[in-house]
Design an enzyme around this catalytic site. Structure first.
Site, PDB file in Angstrom:
ATOM      1  N   HIS A 117       0.840  -1.206   0.000  1.00  0.00           N
ATOM      2  CA  HIS A 117       0.000   0.000   0.000  1.00  0.00           C
ATOM      3  C   HIS A 117       0.875   1.256   0.000  1.00  0.00           C
ATOM      4  CE1 HIS A 117      -3.483   2.536   1.363  1.00  0.00           C
ATOM      5  NE2 HIS A 117      -2.483   3.265   1.854  1.00  0.00           N
ATOM      6  N   GLU A 118       1.868   1.293   0.902  1.00  0.00           N
ATOM      7  CA  GLU A 118       2.711   2.491   1.005  1.00  0.00           C
ATOM      8  C   GLU A 118       3.495   2.728  -0.284  1.00  0.00           C
ATOM      9  OE1 GLU A 118       2.206   4.580   3.275  1.00  0.00           O
ATOM     10  OE2 GLU A 118       0.952   3.195   4.418  1.00  0.00           O
ATOM     11  N   HIS A 121       1.780   4.771  -2.733  1.00  0.00           N
ATOM     12  CA  HIS A 121       1.992   6.218  -2.540  1.00  0.00           C
ATOM     13  C   HIS A 121       3.365   6.623  -3.088  1.00  0.00           C
ATOM     14  CE1 HIS A 121      -1.597   6.613  -0.219  1.00  0.00           C
ATOM     15  NE2 HIS A 121      -1.141   5.965   0.851  1.00  0.00           N
ATOM     16  N   HIS A 127      -5.182   7.737  -2.131  1.00  0.00           N
ATOM     17  CA  HIS A 127      -6.100   6.723  -1.617  1.00  0.00           C
ATOM     18  C   HIS A 127      -7.287   6.500  -2.552  1.00  0.00           C
ATOM     19  CE1 HIS A 127      -4.514   7.124   2.732  1.00  0.00           C
ATOM     20  NE2 HIS A 127      -3.991   6.078   2.112  1.00  0.00           N
TER      21      HIS A 127
END
Lengths: 369, 82
Positions: A117-118, A121, A127
């Protein structure tokens, strides 16, 4: 995306600055490597590990204030954060070492999932409001060994970098998040919960409030962490103020958010024959305080107060529900009417007379918005 | 499914959550804007993002969502990176 911020090169470096004591160094290395490959598999991006100097993506574990102006908050709450592509701190990923990270267990937070997930980014994704997406901001456990990047995330990252020209074949595809606007969808189960309607499909369910036009979609395990997914049937026992979920030969009971002690139990604990492999649908009849269990072309009647199965059952479904010749896939009761689903169709009955009033579609209650 | 009643501690927690993830800023000084409650507006933004019922008030469902473990990047997309 963060307004289209992206790396202007496809070859990126990463460096693991330190390790969490929760896992072995080899497990951290493996988790980080696989988390980056999640994105490399669907884009032209390639990642090279370096062991000193400044990498594009600097990875570290720290607690509380750690020098970037965004202190961590102790156990729970924020698990990690990362910065969008740019020089300096851009692309870097920080993990809160007050959390309990794990390699694959559902106790603690799977580092692979948090890191994947990170790194979204780090590569330029913001998101997603799709509760099935990796980039949804809320942590949700899934098995890292069978993880496949959801389509919403694939679309996001490919909007920045394009597709992988040399994909691994066969390319795995994740099931899309169920869509309430899909008129062909067969719901797994429908139930009520304290005045709301719950519509189950795959790993998700929608909550529909009578006073709201927009159903709220949630992962089942975000609401009930101990619940099964891809359930067969569900109903609300107003007698015991519980929601019961059925999957295979077992039944789970929840009071509020909590699994009731002693559950899951075998179907036979409800008086169903030990040979019953699954319950197709269940509904609680408010008037009689009986619960009907649909199993194949038959149904059973369970007395919630006495906690026993009624005599004279099973009966054939079409004996009581006229015109119901197909397989029952879901059922519930609302405002005195009984709704029996068969595929994407919903049959509205009076349970007392067995009269069929209308044949409707899913969208009658589960609105497409 | 109801959690416990919302108390002052929860309200303070929610305010911090909105500051962190939805760029809620506290107004200071004598400025009064009638009919404009920044916390309620941010709460509605949060409820819209998560597909919750949009009430603009701190209800149990909203508080439960705020308390789930999550990524620390702001949900107001550009806030952190602008």
């Amino acid at each position: 995306t963060f307004g289209g911020f992206k790396w202007e090169k496809n070859s990126l470096t990463y460096r693991i600055e330190n390790y969490t004591p929760d896992m072995s160094a080899a497990e951290v290395d493996d988790s980080i490597e696989r988390a980056l490959q999640v994105w490399a598999q669907v884009t032209p991006l390639r990642f090279t590990r370096i062991y000193n100097g400044i990498a594009d993506i600097m990875i570290s574990f720290s607690r509380q204030a750690h020098g970037d102006g965004y202190p961590f908050d102790g156990p729970g709450g924020t698990l990690a954060h990362a910065f969008a592509p740019s020089t300096g701190i851009g692309g870097d990923a920080h993990f809160d070492d007050d959390e309990d990270f794990t390699f694959s267990s559902n106790r603690g937070y799977v580092l692979f999932l948090v890191a994947a997930h990170e790194f979204g980014h780090s590569l330029g994704l913001s998101h997603s409001d799709d509760p099935g997406a990796l980039m949804y901001p809320i942590y949700s456990f899934s098995n890292p060994e069978t993880f496949v990047l959801p389509q919403d995330d694939v679309n996001g990252i490919q909007s920045l970098y394009g597709a992988n020209e040399d994909p691994v074949e066969p390319r795995p595809t994740a099931p899309p998040t169920p869509n309430a606007c899909d008129s062909t969808m067969t719901l797994d189960a429908v139930a009520t919960l304290r005045g709301e309607m719950l519509f189950f499909k795959d790993s998700f369910f929608w909550r529909s409030y009578p006073q709201s036009a927009t159903p709220q979609q949630t992962r089942i395990t975000n609401f009930w962490p101990n619940a099964p997914v891809n359930i067969d049937a569900a109903y609300e026992s107003q007698q015991s103020d519980r929601v019961l979920l059925f999957k295979g030969r077992q039944v789970w009971a929840f009071s509020g958010y909590d699994l009731v002690s002693g559950y899951p139990k075998p179907l036979s604990s409800l008086g169903l024959p030990k040979t019953t492999k699954k319950v197709d649908a269940a509904l609680y009849d408010v008037a009689s305080r009986k619960t009907l269990f649909f199993v194949g072309s038959n149904y059973y009647s369970y007395d919630e107060a006495k906690e026993t199965m009624d005599e004279g059952f099973p009966k054939r479904v079409d004996e009581t529900f006229s015109g119901m010749s197909g397989k029952v896939t879901a059922a519930f009761q609302y405002r005195g009417f009984t709704y029996v689903y068969s595929g994407p169709y919903m049959f509205e009955y009076s349970l007392r007379s067995g009269r069929l009033f209308r044949v409707l579609r899913n969208s009658y209650f589960l609105r497409c918005t | 499914a109801p959690l416990s009643q919302i108390n002052q501690q929860d309200e303070s927690f929610a305010k911090n959550y909105l500051k962190t993830f939805f760029n809620l800023t506290e107004e200071s000084g004598p400025t009064v804007r009638r009919g404009f409650n920044p916390a309620a507006v941010k709460l509605m933004e949060m409820q819209r993002f998560f597909g919750l019922q949009i009430t603009g008030t701190l209800d149990t469902d909203t508080l439960a969502m705020m308390k789930k473990p999550r990524c620390g990047v702001s949900d107001q997309k550009v806030a952190r990176f602008s």
